[in-house]
Design an enzyme around this catalytic site. Structure first.
Site, PDB file in Angstrom:
ATOM      1  N   HIS A  52       0.839  -1.191   0.000  1.00 53.16           N
ATOM      2  CA  HIS A  52       0.000   0.000   0.000  1.00 53.16           C
ATOM      3  C   HIS A  52       0.887   1.258   0.000  1.00 53.16           C
ATOM      4  O   HIS A  52       2.093   1.168   0.194  1.00 53.16           O
ATOM      5  CB  HIS A  52      -0.942   0.022   1.214  1.00 53.16           C
ATOM      6  CG  HIS A  52      -0.243   0.135   2.522  1.00 53.16           C
ATOM      7  ND1 HIS A  52       0.165  -0.969   3.241  1.00 53.16           N
ATOM      8  CD2 HIS A  52       0.133   1.217   3.247  1.00 53.16           C
ATOM      9  CE1 HIS A  52       0.751  -0.568   4.344  1.00 53.16           C
ATOM     10  NE2 HIS A  52       0.754   0.751   4.377  1.00 53.16           N
ATOM     11  N   ALA A  53       0.245   2.375  -0.203  1.00 52.26           N
ATOM     12  CA  ALA A  53       0.888   3.686  -0.092  1.00 52.26           C
ATOM     13  C   ALA A  53      -0.058   4.586   0.693  1.00 52.26           C
ATOM     14  O   ALA A  53      -1.259   4.324   0.768  1.00 52.26           O
ATOM     15  CB  ALA A  53       1.155   4.283  -1.472  1.00 52.26           C
TER      16      ALA A  53
END
Length: 137
Positions: A52-53
């Site tokens: 994820h970011a």
């Protein structure tokens, strides 16, 4: 933001005959005010984490015990680092895709974050992240 913004931070380390002690302070050793702390442990062999970011949240990852590999991606560039020193952390800027893998047996990863948990701050789909970062093909 770019991968150049992501950098290793050496935390203070005090050693004496009893052992070692490291510490961190928000806005001093960590380049932001700390709003959340969490940790990863009991990671099964061949398991990965991350994927994820964050849109705005800044993080520092610290290998409290053992080692693991951090893969960073800003939509245009990628780099990989092995974290294994408990007095060293990795600052991760917003808009950086993160994958963690290759955890040693018993590894513990401490994460320090600039924001409280909010699902709205996450990119969990790589393609959506790339579109927002305007750098992926």
């Amino acid at each position: 933001m770019s991968l150049a913004d992501c950098q290793l931070i050496t935390l203070p380390r005090l050693d004496d005959e009893r052992g070692s002690l490291s510490f961190l302070e928000g806005d001093r050793h960590i380049p932001f005010a700390i709003k959340r702390i969490y940790y990863l442990y009991d990671i099964k062999p061949q398991q990965s984490r991350g994927a994820h970011a964050h849109k705005k949240c800044k993080r520092v990852l610290i290998p409290i015990h053992g080692r693991f590999t951090v893969l960073l991606d800003d939509g245009s560039n990628r780099k990989s680092l092995v974290l294994s020193e408990p007095n060293q952390g990795l600052y991760i800027s917003p808009m950086t895709w993160l994958d963690l893998d290759d955890f040693s047996d018993g590894a513990v990863c401490l994460a320090v974050a600039s924001d409280y948990y909010s699902e709205d701050d996450y990119y969990r789909d790589y393609r959506s992240f790339c579109d927002a970062a305007r750098g992926c093909e």
